[in-house]
Motif scaffolding. Structure first.
Motif, short mmCIF file in Angstrom:
data_model
loop_
_atom_site.label_atom_id
_atom_site.label_comp_id
_atom_site.label_asym_id
_atom_site.label_seq_id
_atom_site.Cartn_x
_atom_site.Cartn_y
_atom_site.Cartn_z
N SER A 99 -12.16 -0.49 -2.36
CA SER A 99 -10.71 -0.37 -2.33
C SER A 99 -10.27 0.28 -3.64
O SER A 99 -10.98 0.22 -4.65
CB SER A 99 -10.03 -1.73 -2.14
N ILE A 100 -9.12 0.91 -3.59
CA ILE A 100 -8.54 1.54 -4.77
C ILE A 100 -7.28 0.75 -5.11
O ILE A 100 -6.37 0.64 -4.29
CB ILE A 100 -8.20 3.02 -4.50
N GLN A 101 -7.26 0.19 -6.32
CA GLN A 101 -6.11 -0.61 -6.74
C GLN A 101 -5.36 0.08 -7.87
O GLN A 101 -5.96 0.50 -8.85
CB GLN A 101 -6.56 -1.99 -7.22
N GLY A 102 -4.05 0.21 -7.70
CA GLY A 102 -3.20 0.80 -8.72
C GLY A 102 -2.71 -0.25 -9.69
O GLY A 102 -2.49 -1.40 -9.32
N ILE A 108 -11.32 1.27 -9.12
CA ILE A 108 -12.04 1.24 -7.85
C ILE A 108 -12.78 -0.09 -7.79
O ILE A 108 -13.52 -0.44 -8.71
CB ILE A 108 -13.03 2.43 -7.73
N ILE A 162 -3.80 3.65 -1.65
CA ILE A 162 -3.92 2.86 -2.87
C ILE A 162 -3.15 1.57 -2.68
O ILE A 162 -2.02 1.59 -2.18
CB ILE A 162 -3.38 3.65 -4.09
N GLU A 163 -3.75 0.46 -3.06
CA GLU A 163 -3.08 -0.83 -2.91
C GLU A 163 -2.65 -1.37 -4.27
O GLU A 163 -3.32 -1.15 -5.27
CB GLU A 163 -3.97 -1.83 -2.19
N GLU A 176 0.83 -1.20 0.00
CA GLU A 176 0.00 0.00 0.00
C GLU A 176 0.86 1.25 0.00
O GLU A 176 1.99 1.25 0.50
CB GLU A 176 -0.92 0.00 1.22
N ILE A 196 -5.68 3.93 -11.68
CA ILE A 196 -6.36 3.16 -10.65
C ILE A 196 -7.66 2.54 -11.15
O ILE A 196 -8.24 2.99 -12.13
CB ILE A 196 -6.68 4.03 -9.41
#
Length: 116
Positions: free
Chosen positions: A81-84, A64, A39-40, A24, A62
């Motif tokens: 969650s927000i994923q990069g 969502i 952001i994970e 993260e 990202i």
């Protein structure tokens, strides 16, 4: 979607017995009311953070993600969650890629079959 900000915190990689791993990062946006956004990065995307340092200005692409969970009492909860998935160093209106993912360049010919 993309988000631009200054790196405030980088967490260590978390590895789980199942083989799942994530890392993260927190970035602070530069807007009238700055936000600290967590952001994970998961699985192979964890490696995108290896060249990122505190106070770097970066642009992160990202997604969502949302999910539903029912607890043992039957109460339904929702989580986001927000994923990069891509990171670029960001410099005054331009970007210099740190890590990349495949991209394509589109021309006006690519849209000739649109119905409007």
């Amino acid at each position: 979607m993309e988000i631009i900000g200054i790196v405030k915190k980088l967490f260590d990689v978390q590895k789980f017995d199942s083989g799942f791993k994530k890392r993260e990062i927190v970035i602070t946006t530069e807007e009238p009311y700055p936000q600290n956004v967590l952001i994970e990065f998961i699985q192979d995307k964890v490696d995108l953070l290896k060249n990122i340092k505190l106070k770097d200005k970066i642009k992160i692409s990202i997604n969502i993600r949302g999910r539903e969970w029912t607890n043992p009492k039957g109460i339904v909860r929702y989580f986001n969650s927000i994923q990069g998935w891509k990171i670029e160093h960001y410099f005054a209106g331009t970007s210099n890629k740190t890590s990349s993912t495949p991209s394509s360049s589109l021309s006006s010919d690519d849209f000739d079959d649109l119905p409007f």
